[in-house]
Motif scaffolding. Structure first.
Motif, PDB file in Angstrom:
ATOM      1  N   PRO A 188      -1.922   2.108  -4.963  1.00 52.75           N
ATOM      2  CA  PRO A 188      -1.800   3.516  -4.561  1.00 52.75           C
ATOM      3  C   PRO A 188      -2.934   3.913  -3.632  1.00 52.75           C
ATOM      4  O   PRO A 188      -4.110   3.765  -3.984  1.00 52.75           O
ATOM      5  N   LEU A 189      -2.605   4.413  -2.458  1.00 50.62           N
ATOM      6  CA  LEU A 189      -3.616   4.904  -1.526  1.00 50.62           C
ATOM      7  C   LEU A 189      -3.935   6.355  -1.879  1.00 50.62           C
ATOM      8  O   LEU A 189      -3.599   7.297  -1.158  1.00 50.62           O
ATOM      9  N   LEU A 190      -4.555   6.506  -3.021  1.00 46.01           N
ATOM     10  CA  LEU A 190      -4.901   7.810  -3.567  1.00 46.01           C
ATOM     11  C   LEU A 190      -6.348   7.764  -4.027  1.00 46.01           C
ATOM     12  O   LEU A 190      -6.809   6.750  -4.549  1.00 46.01           O
TER      13      LEU A 190
ATOM     14  N   LEU B  80       0.856  -1.175   0.000  1.00 44.89           N
ATOM     15  CA  LEU B  80       0.000   0.000   0.000  1.00 44.89           C
ATOM     16  C   LEU B  80       0.897   1.231   0.000  1.00 44.89           C
ATOM     17  O   LEU B  80       1.769   1.371   0.862  1.00 44.89           O
ATOM     18  N   VAL B  81       0.682   2.120  -0.964  1.00 46.40           N
ATOM     19  CA  VAL B  81       1.569   3.274  -1.120  1.00 46.40           C
ATOM     20  C   VAL B  81       0.808   4.559  -0.819  1.00 46.40           C
ATOM     21  O   VAL B  81      -0.072   4.977  -1.583  1.00 46.40           O
ATOM     22  N   ALA B  82       1.137   5.171   0.304  1.00 46.26           N
ATOM     23  CA  ALA B  82       0.546   6.453   0.687  1.00 46.26           C
ATOM     24  C   ALA B  82       1.482   7.587   0.289  1.00 46.26           C
ATOM     25  O   ALA B  82       2.677   7.377   0.043  1.00 46.26           O
ATOM     26  N   HIS B  83       0.935   8.800   0.263  1.00 45.84           N
ATOM     27  CA  HIS B  83       1.758   9.961  -0.073  1.00 45.84           C
ATOM     28  C   HIS B  83       2.838  10.180   0.971  1.00 45.84           C
ATOM     29  O   HIS B  83       3.998  10.441   0.642  1.00 45.84           O
ATOM     30  N   GLY B  84       2.476  10.079   2.236  1.00 45.55           N
ATOM     31  CA  GLY B  84       3.428  10.349   3.310  1.00 45.55           C
ATOM     32  C   GLY B  84       3.267  11.756   3.849  1.00 45.55           C
ATOM     33  O   GLY B  84       2.830  12.669   3.131  1.00 45.55           O
ATOM     34  N   SER B  85       3.573  11.954   5.114  1.00 42.81           N
ATOM     35  CA  SER B  85       3.383  13.238   5.766  1.00 42.81           C
ATOM     36  C   SER B  85       4.318  13.342   6.957  1.00 42.81           C
ATOM     37  O   SER B  85       4.707  12.325   7.552  1.00 42.81           O
TER      38      SER B  85
ATOM     39  N   ALA C 176       2.749  -1.347   4.477  1.00 35.97           N
ATOM     40  CA  ALA C 176       2.527   0.078   4.239  1.00 35.97           C
ATOM     41  C   ALA C 176       3.830   0.701   3.756  1.00 35.97           C
ATOM     42  O   ALA C 176       4.916   0.331   4.207  1.00 35.97           O
ATOM     43  N   SER C 177       3.726   1.650   2.832  1.00 37.00           N
ATOM     44  CA  SER C 177       4.906   2.375   2.349  1.00 37.00           C
ATOM     45  C   SER C 177       4.496   3.798   2.003  1.00 37.00           C
ATOM     46  O   SER C 177       3.306   4.118   1.932  1.00 37.00           O
ATOM     47  N   TYR C 178       5.505   4.641   1.770  1.00 38.50           N
ATOM     48  CA  TYR C 178       5.241   6.074   1.625  1.00 38.50           C
ATOM     49  C   TYR C 178       6.148   6.669   0.550  1.00 38.50           C
ATOM     50  O   TYR C 178       7.330   6.323   0.457  1.00 38.50           O
ATOM     51  N   LEU C 179       5.588   7.593  -0.224  1.00 37.06           N
ATOM     52  CA  LEU C 179       6.368   8.270  -1.251  1.00 37.06           C
ATOM     53  C   LEU C 179       7.280   9.338  -0.673  1.00 37.06           C
ATOM     54  O   LEU C 179       8.316   9.659  -1.256  1.00 37.06           O
TER      55      LEU C 179
ATOM     56  N   ALA D  87       7.615   9.884   5.607  1.00 41.18           N
ATOM     57  CA  ALA D  87       7.715   8.674   6.418  1.00 41.18           C
ATOM     58  C   ALA D  87       8.367   7.557   5.619  1.00 41.18           C
ATOM     59  O   ALA D  87       8.543   7.642   4.408  1.00 41.18           O
ATOM     60  N   GLY D  88       8.734   6.490   6.287  1.00 45.25           N
ATOM     61  CA  GLY D  88       9.287   5.321   5.614  1.00 45.25           C
ATOM     62  C   GLY D  88       8.518   4.089   6.034  1.00 45.25           C
ATOM     63  O   GLY D  88       7.716   4.139   6.955  1.00 45.25           O
ATOM     64  N   PRO D  89       8.730   2.979   5.316  1.00 43.87           N
ATOM     65  CA  PRO D  89       9.685   2.780   4.212  1.00 43.87           C
ATOM     66  C   PRO D  89       9.143   3.249   2.868  1.00 43.87           C
ATOM     67  O   PRO D  89       7.942   3.439   2.703  1.00 43.87           O
TER      68      PRO D  89
END
Length: 250
Positions: free
Chosen positions: A83-85, A22-27, A54-57, A60-62
């Motif tokens: 993509p978690l979009l 799962l790829v989130a934008h990250g914050s 979980a992962s992040y663009l 945050a990581g990874p």
């Protein structure tokens, strides 16, 4: 909506323990990562046979590529990137496909699904679930915002669908990049106005939308979708289609 066939998994790939990234934008906001972790945990609980990560663009990581590399080294041979979009804007069109390009050298078959939007019955169900049980005369759908006009159209469609489901006048609002603000949208509608959240996780833009809406007199503001069962079901559908198999073990 069917998943994109970028990196589609071969139909004869084994389905045992597929990796689901799962790829989130990250914050920078730790609440955002906590929300993404909660969603990943909910997906994993619904499907113990999937290795969910979980992962992040950004921030945050990874990073998604790091997760794909670890899966490859562990012997995993197929993975699905989700993509978690909620809109198909820049991150979905450019950033995440670039990850798959970088992963092409790995000994791993990788499929990329569509984003979780645009509007669907499941998404509307999730938006309604998150709305506080308060009597309303109108509803605003607040989203992060994007400069991509086509993506904004899909958010406006979601606002229309939510209004139709509730039988209420509706309007769309954005926290950045485009008008109107949540406050402007609230003031444009009559009576007791509630705000639904077209966000998957809390963060700066969500807080900005909430503040603007409440200052304008909104009587209720929904929390982000986070790990709503409907979001879990959307991810489930994307993964199953990408694996190109029938029902998997729960």
């Amino acid at each position: 909506m069917r998943p994109s066939r970028l990196g589609r998994l071969p139909s004869n790939s084994p389905v045992a323990t597929p990796g689901v990234i799962l790829v989130a934008h990250g914050s920078r906001d730790p609440r955002a990562a906590a929300a993404t972790t909660a969603l990943a945990s909910a997906v994993a609980a619904a499907h113990p046979s999937w290795a969910v990560h979980a992962s992040y663009l950004d921030h945050a990581g990874p990073r998604p590529l790091d997760v794909l590399r670890r899966l490859s080294r562990s012997g995993c041979r197929q993975a699905v990137v989700v993509p978690l979009l909620l809109t198909a804007a820049y991150h979905g069109k450019v950033d995440i496909p670039a990850v798959l390009d970088e992963a092409a050298s790995l000994d791993l078959d990788v499929a990329l699904t569509d984003v979780l939007g645009p509007v669907s019955d499941l998404l509307v169900d999730g938006l309604v679930r998150r709305l506080p049980s308060t009597e309303l005369d109108a509803v605003v759908l607040a989203a992060a915002g994007t400069r991509d006009a086509a993506a904004r159209t899909t958010v406006a469609d979601a606002a229309d669908a939510l209004g139709a489901r509730l039988g209420l006048p509706s309007a769309v609002a954005y926290a950045s990049a485009a008008p109107p603000t949540a406050g402007e949208a609230v003031r444009s509608l009559p009576g007791r106005v509630g705000v639904a959240s077209y966000f998957l996780a809390p963060g700066l833009l969500y807080d900005k939308a909430v503040e603007s809406a409440l200052e304008a007199g909104a009587v209720a503001v929904a929390p982000p979708l986070t790990d709503a069962p409907e979001v879990v079901s959307l991810i489930e559908g994307r993964v199953r289609a990408a694996l190109n198999v029938g029902l998997l073990a729960a």
